[in-house]
Design an enzyme around this catalytic site. Structure first.
Site, PDB file in Angstrom:
ATOM      1  N   ASP A  87     -17.731  19.164  18.642  1.00 52.15           N
ATOM      2  CA  ASP A  87     -18.790  19.174  17.638  1.00 52.15           C
ATOM      3  C   ASP A  87     -19.733  17.994  17.872  1.00 52.15           C
ATOM      4  O   ASP A  87     -19.902  17.536  19.003  1.00 52.15           O
ATOM      5  CB  ASP A  87     -18.182  19.174  16.237  1.00 52.15           C
ATOM      6  CG  ASP A  87     -17.145  18.063  16.044  1.00 52.15           C
ATOM      7  OD1 ASP A  87     -17.325  16.980  16.632  1.00 52.15           O
ATOM      8  OD2 ASP A  87     -16.163  18.263  15.303  1.00 52.15           O
ATOM      9  N   SER A  88     -20.344  17.483  16.804  1.00 50.91           N
ATOM     10  CA  SER A  88     -21.341  16.419  16.954  1.00 50.91           C
ATOM     11  C   SER A  88     -20.765  15.157  17.598  1.00 50.91           C
ATOM     12  O   SER A  88     -21.472  14.454  18.335  1.00 50.91           O
ATOM     13  CB  SER A  88     -21.950  16.072  15.591  1.00 50.91           C
ATOM     14  OG  SER A  88     -20.947  15.686  14.669  1.00 50.91           O
ATOM     15  N   ASP A  89     -19.490  14.859  17.325  1.00 57.87           N
ATOM     16  CA  ASP A  89     -18.892  13.675  17.934  1.00 57.87           C
ATOM     17  C   ASP A  89     -18.784  13.835  19.446  1.00 57.87           C
ATOM     18  O   ASP A  89     -18.884  12.858  20.192  1.00 57.87           O
ATOM     19  CB  ASP A  89     -17.513  13.407  17.333  1.00 57.87           C
ATOM     20  CG  ASP A  89     -17.591  12.960  15.878  1.00 57.87           C
ATOM     21  OD1 ASP A  89     -18.697  12.601  15.420  1.00 57.87           O
ATOM     22  OD2 ASP A  89     -16.544  12.965  15.204  1.00 57.87           O
ATOM     23  N   GLY A 136     -22.353  13.509  21.085  1.00 50.93           N
ATOM     24  CA  GLY A 136     -22.929  12.163  21.117  1.00 50.93           C
ATOM     25  C   GLY A 136     -24.079  12.045  20.144  1.00 50.93           C
ATOM     26  O   GLY A 136     -25.054  11.331  20.394  1.00 50.93           O
ATOM     27  N   HIS A 148     -21.852   8.631  12.143  1.00 52.04           N
ATOM     28  CA  HIS A 148     -21.334   9.160  13.405  1.00 52.04           C
ATOM     29  C   HIS A 148     -20.858   8.028  14.318  1.00 52.04           C
ATOM     30  O   HIS A 148     -21.260   6.873  14.151  1.00 52.04           O
ATOM     31  CB  HIS A 148     -22.400  10.011  14.101  1.00 52.04           C
ATOM     32  CG  HIS A 148     -22.391  11.428  13.639  1.00 52.04           C
ATOM     33  ND1 HIS A 148     -22.936  11.807  12.446  1.00 52.04           N
ATOM     34  CD2 HIS A 148     -21.864  12.546  14.192  1.00 52.04           C
ATOM     35  CE1 HIS A 148     -22.772  13.112  12.284  1.00 52.04           C
ATOM     36  NE2 HIS A 148     -22.113  13.583  13.327  1.00 52.04           N
TER      37      HIS A 148
END
Length: 390
Positions: A179-181, A184, A364
């Site tokens: 996912d977003s992690d 980056g 994040h």
């Protein structure tokens, strides 16, 4: 202490909810820039000239080694891409080269003989590079932003004064699914409160933990990841028809009919898909009544997903990457899946991460977190884990 932790988790949840909103609804139409991102930026001392110019016919296409899920461009020319981390490398001999784009949404880094040019939303133009020293050169074009719609990289082109050389040979490959992690998302940011344009400018997929791990192991990487996405459910229960289960097979998430270009199998597959599944409260209308019930469905779904990736990548090692800060249900599900895969004779490693600092946009992971994740994986994985090593 407990009250402080609850407040922190609450703020994180709010931040990730905003991420889902930005990712699924706002990204294709970024806000008017507060501080515009330069259209083209050349590294100091690059030793060559680079400029955007109108596209022109009559150039000779240069064969490239392409990595990343993509579809053929119009009339089979170039590469339509949407998943993050798409990149292409080539070799040539001469004093100049042209790169072709039709891309109004992405940022790119072009590295030529170790010196970089960065592009932002180049549109329908060519990047012309001149002033190179005579002799052989290696060039790499890499998408570093996250896009919410297909764009086109037209490829590398030579004029009559240059000569094609064989592209760099393909090497070991690690696929990262997440996912977003994993993407980056805003990983180079220095603060949490960010505008959409700041998120766009701060996202650099090439500096996320996946490419760092690949570089440490002397491997290439392929990334199938998307902000806000999960396996059984997305963050906050949004877009239930666009989970990773549904989108993974697609060449382009936004075009179900696009046919994928051939992909070489990966040697290692890293799956990090639990955070958005367990990172928000269940929404009205979802089929689970609590997270324990969700865990019971998530574990077999993740096991089946991992087994499918092994069928596509025979002999690969599966790495289950669990962001432990999202709760015991996520961790226990991953432990169960690892045990199931082992019982079925499927090679796997389970990596459970502790809490991250999350100092980048919308809570994040920032650069320090990505380095820590990469270092954790480097301790678990070795070059010997690639098929045929040793």
């Amino acid at each position: 202490m407990r009250a402080g932790r609850i407040r922190t988790i609450g703020v994180m949840a709010l931040g990730i909810a905003l991420v889902a909103m930005v990712g699924f609804f706002a990204w294709p139409r970024p806000a008017r820039p507060m501080v515009p991102v330069p259209r083209i930026s050349l590294a100091e001392g690059a030793g060559f000239q680079a400029r955007l110019v109108p596209q022109r016919p009559g150039l000779t296409a240069l064969t490239a080694e392409v990595t990343g899920r993509a579809a053929p461009g119009p009339a089979g020319r170039g590469y339509r891409h949407e998943w993050p981390g798409f990149h292409a490398s080539a070799r040539f001999e001469g004093t100049g080269i042209t790169l072709r784009f039709s891309d109004a949404v992405n940022r790119w880094r072009v590295v030529l003989d170790g010196r970089a040019v960065e592009l932002s939303r180049p549109g329908r133009q060519d990047l012309r590079i001149d002033g190179l020293a005579p002799g052989p050169h290696v060039i790499r074009a890499e998408k570093i932003s996250e896009s919410r719609g297909p764009a086109l990289f037209g490829g590398f082109f030579l004029d009559g004064s240059a000569r094609a050389l064989p592209p760099p040979p393909p090497g070991r490959l690690i696929e990262f699914i997440g996912d977003s992690d994993t993407v980056g998302f805003a990983n180079t940011a220095q603060h949490r409160d960010c505008s959409p344009e700041e998120i766009y400018a701060a996202t650099d997929t090439s500096r996320s933990f996946g490419p760092q791990l690949a570089a440490a192991l002397g491997a290439d990487y392929r990334m199938i990841a998307r902000s806000g996405i999960g396996l059984l459910r997305n963050y906050d229960g949004t877009d239930p028809d666009r989970t990773m289960e549904r989108l993974y097979p697609r060449a382009l998430p936004g075009d179900a009919a696009a046919a994928a270009l051939p992909q070489r199998p990966a040697d290692i597959v890293v799956i990090a898909l639990g955070s958005n599944v367990f990172g928000s409260e269940l929404a009205p209308g979802e089929r689970w009544t609590d997270k324990n019930q969700l865990r019971h469905d998530f574990a077999p779904a993740l096991a089946d997903f991992a087994a499918a990736r092994l069928r596509e990548n025979p002999g690969a090692l599966i790495v289950l990457l669990a962001f432990g800060e999202y709760g015991p249900e996520l961790v226990e599900a991953h432990r169960s899946v690892s045990a199931q895969l082992t019982a079925r004779g499927m090679a796997n490693r389970l990596v459970i991460l502790g809490s991250l600092r999350r100092k980048a946009c919308l809570w994040h992971p920032a650069a320090r977190d990505h380095a820590m994740i990469a270092e954790t994986l480097i301790k678990v994985l070795k070059v010997e884990d690639f098929p045929g090593s040793g």
